[in-house]
Motif scaffolding. Structure first.
Motif, PDB file in Angstrom:
ATOM      1  N   GLY A   1       0.660  -1.215  -0.153  1.00  0.00           N
ATOM      2  CA  GLY A   1      -0.018   0.040  -0.021  1.00  0.00           C
ATOM      3  C   GLY A   1       0.752   1.262   0.120  1.00  0.00           C
ATOM      4  O   GLY A   1       0.236   2.309   0.458  1.00  0.00           O
ATOM      5  N   PHE A   2       2.114   1.294  -0.776  1.00  0.00           N
ATOM      6  CA  PHE A   2       2.671   2.451  -0.563  1.00  0.00           C
ATOM      7  C   PHE A   2       2.093   3.354  -1.490  1.00  0.00           C
ATOM      8  O   PHE A   2       1.538   2.932  -2.712  1.00  0.00           O
ATOM      9  CB  PHE A   2       4.126   2.075  -1.120  1.00  0.00           C
ATOM     10  N   PRO A   3       1.907   4.561  -1.382  1.00  0.00           N
ATOM     11  CA  PRO A   3       1.129   5.475  -2.415  1.00  0.00           C
ATOM     12  C   PRO A   3       1.749   5.514  -3.715  1.00  0.00           C
ATOM     13  O   PRO A   3       2.916   5.853  -3.717  1.00  0.00           O
ATOM     14  CB  PRO A   3       1.206   6.900  -1.484  1.00  0.00           C
ATOM     15  N   ILE A   4       0.863   5.440  -4.614  1.00  0.00           N
ATOM     16  CA  ILE A   4       1.420   5.867  -6.007  1.00  0.00           C
ATOM     17  C   ILE A   4       0.855   7.419  -6.273  1.00  0.00           C
ATOM     18  O   ILE A   4      -0.442   7.359  -6.912  1.00  0.00           O
ATOM     19  CB  ILE A   4       0.919   4.756  -6.934  1.00  0.00           C
ATOM     20  N   ALA A   5       1.606   8.420  -5.860  1.00  0.00           N
ATOM     21  CA  ALA A   5       1.180   9.784  -6.220  1.00  0.00           C
ATOM     22  C   ALA A   5       2.354  10.478  -6.037  1.00  0.00           C
ATOM     23  O   ALA A   5       3.408  10.054  -5.968  1.00  0.00           O
ATOM     24  CB  ALA A   5       0.286  10.051  -4.893  1.00  0.00           C
ATOM     25  N   ALA A   6       2.073  11.685  -6.764  1.00  0.00           N
ATOM     26  CA  ALA A   6       3.399  12.541  -6.675  1.00  0.00           C
ATOM     27  C   ALA A   6       4.238  12.552  -5.721  1.00  0.00           C
ATOM     28  O   ALA A   6       5.516  12.510  -5.764  1.00  0.00           O
ATOM     29  CB  ALA A   6       2.895  14.192  -7.220  1.00  0.00           C
ATOM     30  N   ARG A   7       3.717  12.848  -4.423  1.00  0.00           N
ATOM     31  CA  ARG A   7       4.536  12.779  -3.258  1.00  0.00           C
ATOM     32  C   ARG A   7       4.331  11.846  -2.282  1.00  0.00           C
ATOM     33  O   ARG A   7       3.708  11.873  -1.246  1.00  0.00           O
ATOM     34  CB  ARG A   7       4.281  14.313  -2.455  1.00  0.00           C
ATOM     35  N   PRO A   8       4.576  10.522  -2.720  1.00  0.00           N
ATOM     36  CA  PRO A   8       4.177   9.390  -2.005  1.00  0.00           C
ATOM     37  C   PRO A   8       4.789   9.431  -0.411  1.00  0.00           C
ATOM     38  O   PRO A   8       4.242   9.163   0.227  1.00  0.00           O
ATOM     39  CB  PRO A   8       4.890   8.175  -2.801  1.00  0.00           C
ATOM     40  N   PHE A   9       6.065   9.801  -0.293  1.00  0.00           N
ATOM     41  CA  PHE A   9       6.673   9.752   1.076  1.00  0.00           C
ATOM     42  C   PHE A   9       5.879  10.683   2.095  1.00  0.00           C
ATOM     43  O   PHE A   9       5.739  10.433   3.279  1.00  0.00           O
ATOM     44  CB  PHE A   9       8.076  10.075   0.981  1.00  0.00           C
ATOM     45  N   ALA A  10       5.410  11.840   1.354  1.00  0.00           N
ATOM     46  CA  ALA A  10       4.611  12.996   2.007  1.00  0.00           C
ATOM     47  C   ALA A  10       3.564  12.184   2.712  1.00  0.00           C
ATOM     48  O   ALA A  10       2.741  12.552   3.881  1.00  0.00           O
ATOM     49  CB  ALA A  10       4.445  14.100   1.403  1.00  0.00           C
TER      50      ALA A  10
END
Lengths: 164, 149
Positions: free
Chosen positions: B17-26
């Motif tokens: 479930g790691f985010p797949i978005a421009a700023r995933p770590f944020a």
């Protein structure tokens, strides 16, 4: 989902994992001549259709303190194996559960479970608990502890990737 | 290596479930109650000390069109090192474990083309003179393979 050329280039580049930076998909795209939006959309599509099973941290279980692992195998009659597999697969002690072919006469077992634990007694206790809880005592059973690990690289695709 | 509670939370939460978005770590940091900088620094350290192997995808071999199988061999004790060297020389061999049983060597073979599996196994049989037992999965009941830190 049909993978095209651009997907394959992305799969290959993803093999090393994401860069640990604020915008990793931008960095990945730059190495491939793809926009950040395209990278995100393609990874999301591969995740949605199951080509990517899981996306995140991949740990070394040994380094996390899971020092012992055993492959616990049973000979379950064919008409029961799917049901027993589902039950074992849902159990907290089991990290992987597969039905595989017997190789008679050498190998009579058709249900394979991986059990990881902090040490050998913990793995033995987990297996004993499964046998007791689900009444598996009457089925032929073997426990194969691992003694050495020679390679844990993950499968390679394109240049480098990992699969289970 | 010593893990504090925050490291453990990161490992437990981010195995999937790691985010797949421009700023995933944020986005992930917010879930964990951390700052983006702190999360990046911790993941960088966990990777440097070997707790994490990679940060990225776990592929589904068959859905990618590749081949995947588990194989076992009965290797005489005095030939174990020699056979290990032969088996591990194939880049298609993903992991290889010694186990306590007459079937004492177990390895996974993963290939880009399904036909390549048979070629690798035949080649290993020819070079070692030992039988290779191919046990591809018939049905999968769980692929969690997650570890509580």
């Amino acid at each position: 989902m049909e993978l095209n050329d651009r997907d394959h280039r992305l799969i290959s580049a993803l093999g090393d994992g994401l860069a640990l930076v604020e915008r990793p998909y931008l960095v990945l795209g730059q190495s491939l001549g793809m926009a950040e939006d395209e990278v995100i959309a393609r990874i999301q599509a591969m995740k949605d259709c199951g080509i990517i099973r899981r996306f995140g941290i991949i740990v070394r279980h040994h380094e996390l303190g899971f020092r012992a692992n055993a492959m616990s195998v049973w000979d379950i009659p064919d008409h029961q194996v799917a049901e027993v597999g589902r039950i074992l697969g849902d159990s907290p002690e089991v990290t992987l559960c597969y039905r595989r072919p017997r190789r008679l006469p050498d190998w009579p077992y058709n249900l394979f479970c991986m059990i990881h634990g902090r040490d050998r007694p913990a793995v033995e206790a987990a297996i004993a608990a499964l046998v007791e809880r689900y009444g598996l005592g009457s089925h032929a059973h073997a426990v194969l502890f691992s003694t050495r690990r020679f390679k844990q690289t993950g499968a390679r695709y394109g240049r480098r990737a990992a699969a289970e | 290596m010593s893990l504090d509670e925050t490291d453990r939370a990161i490992i437990n939460v981010l195995q999937g479930g790691f985010p797949i978005a421009a700023r995933p770590f944020a986005v992930a940091a917010e879930r964990l109650g951390l700052t983006e900088d702190d999360l990046l620094a911790r993941i960088t350290r966990l990777r440097a000390d070997g707790t994490l192997t990679r940060f990225g995808p776990l592929w589904h071999a068959e859905k990618m069109g590749g081949g995947l199988t588990l194989t076992a061999m009965k290797v005489p004790a005095e030939r174990y090192e020699e056979v290990t060297e032969i088996v591990n020389s194939y880049p298609e061999v993903a992991h290889n474990y010694a186990r306590e049983h007459s079937f004492n060597m177990w390895f996974v073979v993963a290939t880009e083309r399904p036909e390549r599996i048979r070629e690798v196994l035949d080649d290993i049989e020819r070079r070692t003179g030992l039988a290779v037992f191919d046990m591809p999965k018939i049905e999968e009941f769980f692929v969690g393979l997650r570890f509580e830190a």
